[in-house]
Design a protein around this motif. Sequence first.
Motif, PDB file in Angstrom:
ATOM      1  N   UNK A 135       1.215  -1.062  -0.257  1.00  0.00           N
ATOM      2  CA  UNK A 135       0.183   0.167   0.080  1.00  0.00           C
ATOM      3  C   UNK A 135       0.537   1.281  -0.209  1.00  0.00           C
ATOM      4  N   UNK A 136       2.143   1.014  -1.126  1.00  0.00           N
ATOM      5  CA  UNK A 136       2.634   2.028  -1.423  1.00  0.00           C
ATOM      6  C   UNK A 136       2.220   3.164  -1.723  1.00  0.00           C
ATOM      7  N   UNK A 137       2.227   4.513  -2.081  1.00  0.00           N
ATOM      8  CA  UNK A 137       1.923   5.617  -2.631  1.00  0.00           C
ATOM      9  C   UNK A 137       2.055   7.389  -2.415  1.00  0.00           C
ATOM     10  N   UNK A 138       2.897   7.762  -2.876  1.00  0.00           N
ATOM     11  CA  UNK A 138       3.583   7.602  -3.497  1.00  0.00           C
ATOM     12  C   UNK A 138       4.594   6.956  -3.513  1.00  0.00           C
ATOM     13  N   UNK A 139       6.094   6.113  -4.469  1.00  0.00           N
ATOM     14  CA  UNK A 139       6.554   4.823  -4.002  1.00  0.00           C
ATOM     15  C   UNK A 139       7.293   5.925  -3.739  1.00  0.00           C
ATOM     16  N   UNK A 140       7.280   6.540  -2.377  1.00  0.00           N
ATOM     17  CA  UNK A 140       8.993   6.825  -2.177  1.00  0.00           C
ATOM     18  C   UNK A 140       8.894   6.648  -0.275  1.00  0.00           C
ATOM     19  N   UNK A 141       9.541   5.806   0.222  1.00  0.00           N
ATOM     20  CA  UNK A 141       9.587   5.716   1.485  1.00  0.00           C
ATOM     21  C   UNK A 141      10.544   5.125   1.640  1.00  0.00           C
ATOM     22  N   UNK A 142      11.422   4.429   2.885  1.00  0.00           N
ATOM     23  CA  UNK A 142      12.741   4.886   3.208  1.00  0.00           C
ATOM     24  C   UNK A 142      12.800   3.307   4.579  1.00  0.00           C
ATOM     25  N   UNK A 143      13.304   2.459   4.559  1.00  0.00           N
ATOM     26  CA  UNK A 143      12.946   0.888   5.251  1.00  0.00           C
ATOM     27  C   UNK A 143      14.152   1.015   5.776  1.00  0.00           C
TER      28      UNK A 143
END
Length: 246
Positions: A135-143
């Motif tokens: 459920x990522x949106x927008x495709x901009x996450x830090x893991x």
Amino acid sequence: MGAEAVLVAAGCLWVALGAAGTDEPQVLSEVLFCQPDEPLLGLAVTLGTEQLFWFNFSGLSWIQRVPELPPEPPELEPLELVLKDADFCQHLLLILTNIASGQLAQARGIPVAKLFPSQPPALGKPTTLVCLVENIFPPAVDITWRVDDVPVTHGVTHTDYTATDIVSFIRFSYLQVTPSTGATYSCVVTSQGLNRSTVAYWVAQDTEDTTTLWTALCGAAMALGIALALMGITMMVVAWRSRTGG
């Protein structure tokens, strides 16, 4: 609130997976996205939810995700066409952002993280922990990863973003570990531009001790059952003898 757009262009092809033992078709997709956040560009080829290839824009080359596949089959877009599509996407993004700014709210998804071992773990033996972020949106996450609340970077790898058929993205992150009893592993997912994080946990357990405990409990329960059964038989015999005067 300004509307910072994310453009997603997808080409799809229905294919049958006879070798996989199923008659249900899967979708072979090539998805290109561009956005104002990092990464600015993304391009991947997927079969269903399995990512086959992704394009490394910094290295200007296709990267294979499935080892059995050739490193760069001729069916993939050549470099010139990829760069042309990426330039068009960014140009169109700028135009649409200027038009929609102040008119539309920015769409956001709340990431959902799941953390699990890639195979049944054993204490003291190396294994891989998998963090699946959906459920990522927008495709901009830090893991990021933490062990007993201490940040770790060694042994960490990430995949590129994979588009889904519900206009969202998924991403995998992996951590190579050797589990120890009671150690707590956490996968922290932070959406860029938002003061919000999603955390998934996994705690290493001694499976051998757990098995021994359950074996002991089952043995004790069986012994108690036998004792109660013998007690019941004895009481029945005593009652019968009292009625017959024996």
